[in-house]
Motif scaffolding. Sequence first.
Motif, PDB file in Angstrom:
ATOM      1  N   GLY A   1       1.225  -1.117  -0.047  1.00  0.00           N
ATOM      2  CA  GLY A   1      -0.484   0.006   0.130  1.00  0.00           C
ATOM      3  C   GLY A   1       0.927   1.439   0.346  1.00  0.00           C
ATOM      4  N   PHE A   2       1.920   1.337   0.735  1.00  0.00           N
ATOM      5  CA  PHE A   2       2.801   2.430   0.776  1.00  0.00           C
ATOM      6  C   PHE A   2       4.264   2.303   0.115  1.00  0.00           C
ATOM      7  N   PHE A   3       4.078   1.383  -0.468  1.00  0.00           N
ATOM      8  CA  PHE A   3       6.415   0.898  -0.799  1.00  0.00           C
ATOM      9  C   PHE A   3       5.549   0.403  -2.175  1.00  0.00           C
ATOM     10  N   SER A   4       4.584   0.160  -2.708  1.00  0.00           N
ATOM     11  CA  SER A   4       4.269  -0.745  -4.025  1.00  0.00           C
ATOM     12  C   SER A   4       3.604   0.517  -5.366  1.00  0.00           C
ATOM     13  N   LYS A   5       3.751   0.993  -5.951  1.00  0.00           N
ATOM     14  CA  LYS A   5       2.638   2.185  -7.372  1.00  0.00           C
ATOM     15  C   LYS A   5       1.281   1.412  -6.657  1.00  0.00           C
ATOM     16  N   GLN A   6      -0.082   2.302  -6.432  1.00  0.00           N
ATOM     17  CA  GLN A   6      -1.662   1.407  -6.633  1.00  0.00           C
ATOM     18  C   GLN A   6      -2.099   2.623  -6.414  1.00  0.00           C
ATOM     19  N   ASP A   7      -2.408   3.621  -7.420  1.00  0.00           N
ATOM     20  CA  ASP A   7      -2.482   4.847  -8.090  1.00  0.00           C
ATOM     21  C   ASP A   7      -3.668   4.464  -9.168  1.00  0.00           C
ATOM     22  N   SER A   8      -3.906   3.768  -9.553  1.00  0.00           N
ATOM     23  CA  SER A   8      -4.772   3.276 -10.742  1.00  0.00           C
ATOM     24  C   SER A   8      -4.877   2.479 -10.628  1.00  0.00           C
ATOM     25  N   THR A   9      -7.251   2.288 -11.011  1.00  0.00           N
ATOM     26  CA  THR A   9      -7.434   0.824 -11.083  1.00  0.00           C
ATOM     27  C   THR A   9      -6.843  -0.512 -12.060  1.00  0.00           C
ATOM     28  N   THR A  10      -6.115  -0.337 -12.626  1.00  0.00           N
ATOM     29  CA  THR A  10      -5.234  -1.282 -13.196  1.00  0.00           C
ATOM     30  C   THR A  10      -4.257  -1.745 -12.023  1.00  0.00           C
ATOM     31  N   GLU A  11      -3.497  -1.390 -11.344  1.00  0.00           N
ATOM     32  CA  GLU A  11      -2.549  -1.315 -10.460  1.00  0.00           C
ATOM     33  C   GLU A  11      -3.395  -1.907  -9.221  1.00  0.00           C
ATOM     34  N   TYR A  12      -4.507  -1.754  -9.243  1.00  0.00           N
ATOM     35  CA  TYR A  12      -5.419  -1.941  -7.844  1.00  0.00           C
ATOM     36  C   TYR A  12      -5.938  -3.237  -8.082  1.00  0.00           C
ATOM     37  N   LEU A  13      -6.585  -3.266  -9.533  1.00  0.00           N
ATOM     38  CA  LEU A  13      -7.325  -4.838  -9.625  1.00  0.00           C
ATOM     39  C   LEU A  13      -6.141  -5.485 -10.206  1.00  0.00           C
ATOM     40  N   LEU A  14      -5.538  -5.278 -10.966  1.00  0.00           N
ATOM     41  CA  LEU A  14      -4.844  -5.949 -11.555  1.00  0.00           C
ATOM     42  C   LEU A  14      -3.394  -6.644 -12.005  1.00  0.00           C
ATOM     43  N   GLY A  15      -2.577  -5.579 -10.402  1.00  0.00           N
ATOM     44  CA  GLY A  15      -1.528  -5.858  -9.892  1.00  0.00           C
ATOM     45  C   GLY A  15      -0.950  -5.181 -11.039  1.00  0.00           C
ATOM     46  N   GLY A  16      -1.049  -4.793 -12.255  1.00  0.00           N
ATOM     47  CA  GLY A  16       0.030  -4.071 -12.970  1.00  0.00           C
ATOM     48  C   GLY A  16       0.281  -5.325 -14.346  1.00  0.00           C
ATOM     49  N   LYS A  17      -0.291  -6.076 -14.276  1.00  0.00           N
ATOM     50  CA  LYS A  17      -0.475  -6.758 -15.016  1.00  0.00           C
ATOM     51  C   LYS A  17       0.810  -7.937 -15.420  1.00  0.00           C
ATOM     52  N   ARG A  18       2.188  -7.585 -14.131  1.00  0.00           N
ATOM     53  CA  ARG A  18       2.646  -8.032 -13.870  1.00  0.00           C
ATOM     54  C   ARG A  18       3.045  -9.640 -13.004  1.00  0.00           C
ATOM     55  N   MET A  19       1.550  -9.762 -12.972  1.00  0.00           N
ATOM     56  CA  MET A  19       1.629 -11.156 -12.069  1.00  0.00           C
ATOM     57  C   MET A  19       2.636 -12.368 -12.503  1.00  0.00           C
ATOM     58  N   GLY A  20       3.138 -13.577 -11.650  1.00  0.00           N
ATOM     59  CA  GLY A  20       3.853 -14.796 -12.036  1.00  0.00           C
ATOM     60  C   GLY A  20       1.985 -15.890 -12.311  1.00  0.00           C
ATOM     61  N   SER A  21       1.747 -16.815 -12.897  1.00  0.00           N
ATOM     62  CA  SER A  21       1.622 -17.676 -12.770  1.00  0.00           C
ATOM     63  C   SER A  21       0.972 -18.683 -12.023  1.00  0.00           C
ATOM     64  N   PHE A  22       1.912 -18.948 -11.185  1.00  0.00           N
ATOM     65  CA  PHE A  22       2.617 -19.572  -9.805  1.00  0.00           C
ATOM     66  C   PHE A  22       1.290 -18.826  -8.512  1.00  0.00           C
ATOM     67  N   PRO A  23       1.810 -17.649  -8.328  1.00  0.00           N
ATOM     68  CA  PRO A  23       1.227 -17.020  -7.379  1.00  0.00           C
ATOM     69  C   PRO A  23      -0.140 -16.916  -7.450  1.00  0.00           C
ATOM     70  N   VAL A  24      -0.190 -16.384  -8.208  1.00  0.00           N
ATOM     71  CA  VAL A  24      -1.511 -16.611  -9.662  1.00  0.00           C
ATOM     72  C   VAL A  24      -2.491 -17.442  -9.171  1.00  0.00           C
ATOM     73  N   ALA A  25      -1.904 -18.535  -9.657  1.00  0.00           N
ATOM     74  CA  ALA A  25      -2.091 -19.471  -9.001  1.00  0.00           C
ATOM     75  C   ALA A  25      -2.502 -19.955  -8.084  1.00  0.00           C
ATOM     76  N   MET A  26      -1.705 -20.219  -7.074  1.00  0.00           N
ATOM     77  CA  MET A  26      -1.727 -19.633  -5.434  1.00  0.00           C
ATOM     78  C   MET A  26      -3.146 -19.609  -4.266  1.00  0.00           C
ATOM     79  N   SER A  27      -3.371 -18.239  -5.080  1.00  0.00           N
ATOM     80  CA  SER A  27      -4.388 -16.579  -4.844  1.00  0.00           C
ATOM     81  C   SER A  27      -5.385 -17.423  -4.982  1.00  0.00           C
ATOM     82  N   ILE A  28      -5.788 -18.563  -6.237  1.00  0.00           N
ATOM     83  CA  ILE A  28      -7.389 -18.190  -6.475  1.00  0.00           C
ATOM     84  C   ILE A  28      -7.542 -19.444  -5.531  1.00  0.00           C
TER      85      ILE A  28
END
Length: 597
Positions: free
Chosen positions: A46-73
Amino acid sequence: MENPLTTAGVQFNQTENLAHFMFGWPDYSLFSLLLLVSVLIGVYFGFFSKQDSTTEYLLGGKRMGSFPVAMSIVASHVSGITLLGIPAEVFHHGTQYAMCVITATLTAIITSYIFLPVFYKLQLTSTFEYLEIRFARPVRILSSVLFTISLFMYVPIVIYVPAIAFAQVTNLSVHMITPILCIVCIIYTSIGGLKAVVWTDTIQFSVTVGGLFTVLMLGILSVGSVGDVWRISGEGGRLIFFNMDPSPLARNTFWGMLVGMTATWIGHLAIHPGAVQRYLSVPREIDAKHGIVITAIGMIVVKLITVFTGLIMFAKYYNCDPLLTKAISRTDQTLPYYVMDVAGHLPGLPGLFLAGLVSAALATMSASLNTVSGTIYEDFISSWIPDSPKKEAIAANIMKGIVLIMGAISVGLVFLVERLGPVFQIALSTRGVTDGPMLGLFILGILVPWANAKGALFGGCVGLISMLWMVGGAQWYTMQGRIKHDSLPTSIDGCPYPLNETLTIAIPTTTSPTWTDPGEEPMILFQISFMHYNIIGAAIVVVVGIIASYAFGGVNLESVDPDHIAPIMRRFLPPRKYAEVSLREVPPSLLDVSSKK
């Protein structure tokens, strides 16, 4: 193995209950450490990573990896309902749920080749936006309302389950524990956005699996061996994998898992905004498909562990059921009782397991809050915010506020859950009211090019009303005790308690639906198993939607965008016509210059 299936006359001393199984300081330490880590992750993103847009807040800036995304699901899907409900389901009704191996495989294939290509091509922040561009805005609003109601019915159950388990081993009440858990979840979700949710889910899921494996091994040792567990379960009639009873009235069968549960999981993993949101957070479609495969494998592993945990519990308590001895008051408390029984002498281990339960609940709640914030903003608020350079930053702050409000409402609704029945059954039943019609709307859009907006809207309304009547009627008769599915038999013959006065306990031997007054048998539709609610709701929407579409004038297939239809159905669309554009005539002088060169 002796397995008395007759009425027993026994009066038990309450010497064996959960009162003396209390947390020590190592348990509290591990439990508190997990909550602290979750908050710190949210603060970091929240304070040390960019979170100033809907893309960043909802989609993580489209830079997430397959494994952490799968584990999150997986972590979002594997809630306390899974960890407590499935072992209790196996203990009392057998292992038919193990057919989730087929369910997960079918769900992964259908998601990868039917739903994902459409959503990834369109790159929509909200899956309900698809229904607007495919049909019309009223259809989108209908689906958003269904989804929001569904979450409000589901999240309180998710939070209540670990709270009641935690209350069993501490001096705290459920009403005190629930707000604490919710506040932690609200903080890291509202501050950190999707990045915090994904990474927190990954850590929490690791803790959950670690606790499950540890308790699994201790349980096997307490029974004797894996062979002993399998033998006792077989003799007790718990090994049920291929119950081919075609009746939809049977509580759970092979067909219920193959058809009914697959429809349920498709609703949770293929069209659920939270899952699709994570699929879109990876850079390529192939990465999203890899994530779906990892998700399916992870779900199979976790579900089979919980199924086998149920078998271990039965092997340990088949001749001294803690529910019959009044050591516990609900079937959902069987697993915490078992954990404290086999691991209570090991400092810290019960705390690790309870941390796993709470982790699963926090993961599900955080994913739901993050998703519902995006849904409410995109579908109900976004159009009211004027365009400006600061709109994205304002949107991110609004969604954080929505998380706070929705989390507070969920805390209040938790107190209503105490009146509900077994969590596994009630969770599927209540969500069947809305999830089935939602799935039907997306099937109409993605797989039925001939459906139009009026037909989809009419079909969705008919499906919602029909399922509300069916599920509501079934729940009413169930609460009245006129419909119930009795569990498989257990025994109290091996209990170590001394016999005092005689208390008659009738042990049921049937799993078919029964009613108290044969002269007032409920309508057969109310007796349909809860496993089929989602597929029935979806089928009503699709059938009524197709008929209504033709009744309201049909649709011009040439106007249907192929990108809105699943690849396997695009063959039914006519070839797209392209406008002819004349080429500009090249002046002769330029041709002469070109030839000289």
